[in-house]
Enzyme design. Structure first.
Site, short mmCIF file in Angstrom:
data_model
loop_
_atom_site.label_atom_id
_atom_site.label_comp_id
_atom_site.label_asym_id
_atom_site.label_seq_id
_atom_site.Cartn_x
_atom_site.Cartn_y
_atom_site.Cartn_z
N GLU A 204 3.41 -2.21 -8.87
CA GLU A 204 2.23 -2.72 -9.73
C GLU A 204 1.98 -4.26 -9.56
O GLU A 204 1.30 -4.90 -10.03
CB GLU A 204 2.27 -2.55 -11.13
CG GLU A 204 2.00 -1.16 -11.68
CD GLU A 204 2.78 -0.13 -10.94
OE1 GLU A 204 4.06 -0.06 -11.10
OE2 GLU A 204 2.12 0.67 -10.14
N ASN B 136 3.31 5.02 -5.54
CA ASN B 136 1.73 4.71 -5.46
C ASN B 136 1.52 3.56 -4.49
O ASN B 136 2.42 2.57 -4.37
CB ASN B 136 1.04 4.19 -6.62
CG ASN B 136 1.72 3.00 -7.43
OD1 ASN B 136 2.71 3.11 -7.88
ND2 ASN B 136 0.96 1.95 -7.33
N ASP C 157 -2.74 6.65 -9.23
CA ASP C 157 -1.30 6.06 -9.72
C ASP C 157 -0.32 7.34 -9.91
O ASP C 157 0.58 7.30 -10.69
CB ASP C 157 -1.41 5.37 -10.91
CG ASP C 157 0.13 4.65 -11.23
OD1 ASP C 157 0.82 4.27 -9.99
OD2 ASP C 157 0.72 4.56 -12.29
#
Lengths: 606, 606
Positions: free
Chosen positions: B213, B283, B325
């Site tokens: 992230e 991801n 994701d």
């Protein structure tokens, strides 16, 4: 030299009658309002509720502070089969003193700072019905002497009362957790903090205050149950001691009484028949005795007060002119026992100074004062000669007098240490055995007083300490059974560390307590024989309680190491003299346990 | 369009042979040194130790990541009598993932940040033999996406290996806790953090990295067991993917691969006979698919690598060009089973994307790909036609394509949610039943991508989420038994919340897992029938383990709610869209449990 005991009792009583008139009107108005609303007084409800052994409605289980339960499903024969029934993490680290209240199907669990309160539904898999978490200024933490502890909540009139660290006394709706009112009991900026459990008496909620290491001028205060309005405040010393005019003033130099401590962070008891509340006051400030000549009344004193007015009925000062920080705040346990063929209303108190006192609670007459740890060496005992001018005073051994030693002299080998032969960890009394079950410290100290200046909100300690087991001993605690009529230890179990957990006595003949390593232990009330032990997640400084739910008896205890003895772990301190000497003494604790608050609940298998 | 599976496997293999030569000399030198020192390779020791069911020597119990134990004292017949044997608080709040290692009489317990490690002596009342607590910059906390979790330590060569939050890989003497060496695996300033459990393979310690992230360029890295020297590093994408030159570069726009994620914070498996390690990559960054056109290889990919060189033998990308994701990091479980009359070396993987894959682990051949939750709706399934140009790719349903939806469009009702039908919580495999026991999430989401700029160390998420149970469902989790040969659910138990705990299968026919409310549950491996449950102090996101000590089988589990699902409680977040959508979805959790890390250990009564 002031006389103590019955004499003070009589003197105080007269003064009280006068002062009674002052508050009578207000009280009556309150009473009328309560009756008009169709409600009985809260303590009628509470007294009745405390008779129901299925519940645990006040911090000590009952007004007499016996920590005795009539529940008898768990017995000496089956306690060995005890199991953990369920557990609950509080989400708070540091020391968890006190224990939950249980009222019907609800359990109320409190935590140290930030003083969360959880309401759990015992009939619905212990789900969280509501949670209260006050927003408090974290600056209160550095003015809490001995960890960020809180000793529990009180119940009355459908409300849960919490005395927050920042001294906010808050009333929460027991069903919803909604704040009904809050009152500020003190000022953390001056070192005043809240750690004690309040007590509901009639239409009032009574609460003490902490801060003896910050020169706080301490008091017990009564607030109106419905509104939170301050009704009376009784200081431990000074002109407002609610005892007799100037009874304490002349025992202080100048106006030192204004920063004189005498804090009130222990447990409160109440005798409804006598209409008296009982509690002890703490050490005089500073810990350096040379700086505060005189008896420092009424620090280190047992108080009997009228809860309607706050006026003292009688007082007894246990340790005049304290030289060792032997706070007198430990609980007063009320029992009715046969003494010399007559039924006596007794008060039994295990003081930090290592002496266990038995008094007549009607008038403060001193019946017994004996050491409850044989290593106690600062005194040879109390003068019991009623005609002596020093009647009721302890005889101090010069070698262990830090006042005689003087400033900057390290007086060595004093027993007990400042945290006393017992600290706040409450004892239990079983009417079945007529014995008291006492968690004790077996610790001595070196004590070096030094000159200290007073600044509001700054430590006002004035002594450096180190603590250690008594010479030749490798253990730092005992769990004992005590006969309060003879002043003798009946049995004694060694414990590696101080027993900092409150005891529970039960009609099943089993006595429970916790250890600093984290064991919940069950012993035979008659013999002390260990019948069961279990390692809870963290060290136990909470008090064991019991309740019945769905026909089954449960034993509950908060674990979460900390408190004064565990302050090294709790606050991450490593300097051995830190924590007022506790860090070095209890350093080995880190080999056994780590922080973390949780409730562990036990029951017998299906 | 790149081909996947066997094709890549073959291609990779050739490249690997070439690269092998580059590192052969160094490896051989290390080997010679180890043999010269009279020591077998660490994994010889480990492989042998992992055969002893009394111990639990690696995070998943064995290299195959089965989480299966041959211990059989606790059976379906007696598990109902299970009791809590002892407990241990870790002194740390927030989410406790992973589980302890047990080696002989020693147990090693880890915690989330600050990543304490406790060594407990099981033969001495679980005393703390040593404790390690690193000093870490707390600024690492804000760059940990999904709570401050850590998934456990590894053992090898007399050392305990810990991958700290700040990416320091540290080797501790297993006997004393002394730091033997430490190596820095990444830079928290760029959002690189350590949450995964390392794996010891031969003379190396392998470790992944977190930060998908934050646009981290993720990798698996091997360090020398003795010295901590970096031996090889295999990135998930870019020129250093150790697969084939530029195999992934052309699937990215420009140099987006440099901030492309593909993180490696899941569990590692190892097949000694094939000499391959297996793991998945996460991801691609950002979560906004429009910003990163292409298949984004090798994000969302199963890797088979040679642990000596780091070279990939084969790869299989499960979710090309991720739009949801659906991190591919979940564990690879290795089993040898009869398929169509032949013994096959299988790899079974339960992906975040809701598909359970069975592959031939020798070459990456895809055998089965089926939904393991019937609500999965973003795909109609995987193209299993080997001659198809889209062989091995999932067929995406337009309605749930967030790429087709585009930026600033809220695509609703996608199942599963971003945290997948399963997240990191590892499944177990029992060779007795040939079934997989899978803790699952039963959660859907709305997903709104938005444009985001990359700044090192700042969130690079690019989507707003909300999560909720599937339409008509009131429960958010299932614990299922899965047949990996047929791709079918054999039985399924509903759970109120996602099952975020790792499962344990045992030769006693009992399967264990924990729930977010805090229950440890035992079920019949064959039927799923619940045989026992116990409420531990806090919600369970740890993995259940078992061991034998003193002739007795124990079950151990860390509780301590948190992780992505529990981030609202763990970080005190209240905005429903916070925690990447988890706060709103799991808000009801606060009615059941509170924070606090502790180990609860169970056994049968005497």
């Amino acid at each position: 030299m002031e006389k103590v005991g019955r004499f003070n009792g009589i003197q105080a009583h007269k003064w009280e009658e006068f002062a009674m008139r002052k508050v009578l009107l207000a009280t009556c108005l309150g009473l009328i309002a309560a009756v008009a609303a169709g409600g009985a007084l809260a303590n009628d409800e509470l007294s009745k509720m405390s008779q129901n052994p299925k519940d645990w409605v006040m911090p000590a289980g009952d007004y007499a502070n016996t920590r005795y339960s009539k529940l008898n499903q768990i017995t000496t024969a089956n306690v060995g089969k005890l199991q953990v029934a369920w557990t609950f993490s509080t989400g708070v680290l540091r020391g968890h003193e006190g224990g939950p209240l249980i009222i019907g199907n609800m359990m109320y669990v409190h935590t140290p700072f930030p003083n969360k309160v959880y309401a759990l539904d015992l009939s619905k898999d212990n789900q969280i019905v509501w949670k209260y978490e006050p927003k408090q200024d974290p600056n209160v933490i550095p003015v809490m002497c001995c960890d960020t502890v809180n000793r529990g909540v009180a119940y009355g009139d459908g409300k849960i009362f919490l005395h927050q660290a920042d001294t906010t006394l808050v009333a929460l709706d027991a069903k919803t957790g909604k704040v009904e009112w809050s009152s500020k009991n003190g000022d953390p900026g001056k070192g005043e903090t809240g750690t004690s459990a309040p007590l509901v008496v009639k239409d009032k909620i009574l609460v003490g205050i902490s801060g003896g290491e910050f020169g706080v001028h301490c008091h017990v205060t009564a607030y109106d149950l419905k509104s939170g309005k301050l009704l009376w405040r009784a200081f431990s010393q000074g002109p407002d001691d609610q005892l007799s005019k100037d009874s304490s003033l002349k025992t202080w130099q100048g106006d030192q009484w204004k920063i004189g401590g005498g804090c009130t962070w222990g447990w409160l008891s109440y005798d409804p028949a006598l209409n008296l509340v009982y509690y002890g006051s703490g050490n005089p400030s500073t810990w350096n005795p040379k700086q505060r000549p005189g008896d420092n009344k009424w620090s280190m004193t047992i108080f009997a007060r009228n809860p309607d007015t706050g006026m003292a009925r009688w007082v007894y000062q246990m340790t005049p002119h304290d030289e060792w920080d032997y706070d007198g705040v430990n609980e007063m346990i009320l029992s009715d026992q046969q003494v010399g063929g007559a039924e006596r209303k007794l008060l039994t108190h295990f003081d930090r100074n290592g002496l266990a006192y038995t008094l007549d609670r009607t008038n403060g007459e001193l019946l017994v004062a004996e050491k409850y740890d044989p290593t106690v060496n600062w005194t040879t005992g109390v003068d019991m000669n009623k005609s002596s001018p020093t009647y009721g005073r302890p005889k101090v051994v010069d070698k262990y007098s830090t006042a005689k030693g003087g400033e900057d002299v390290n007086t060595k080998g004093i027993c007990p240490a400042a945290l006393g032969t017992k600290d706040q960890q409450p004892a239990a009394y079983s009417p079945d055995t007529q014995l008291f079950y006492v968690p004790t410290n077996h610790v001595c100290m070196d004590y070096e007083p030094f000159k200290v200046s007073y600044t509001a909100g700054q430590p006002y300690v004035g002594a450096t300490l180190s603590m250690y087991p008594p010479p030749g001993a490798s253990h730092m605690g005992n769990f004992i059974a005590w006969d309060n009529k003879t002043g003798k230890i009946v049995w004694s179990n060694k414990e590696q560390f101080s027993v900092w957990s409150g005891a529970l006595a039960t009609a099943g003949g089993v006595v429970f307590y916790g250890t600093l390593e984290g064991y919940l232990k069950a012993v035979d009330a008659k013999s002390g024989k260990e019948l069961y032990k279990f390692k809870t997640p963290s060290g136990i400084i909470g008090n064991v309680t019991t309740y019945e739910q769905g026909g089954k008896q449960y034993i509950a205890v908060l674990s979460g190491v900390g408190g004064w003895a565990g302050i090294g772990l709790a606050a991450g301190l490593t300097d051995p003299t830190a924590g007022l000497g506790a860090v070095g003494g209890y350093a080995a604790l880190s080999n056994y346990t780590a922080l973390g608050g949780s409730l562990t609940v036990f029951s017998l298998p299906q």
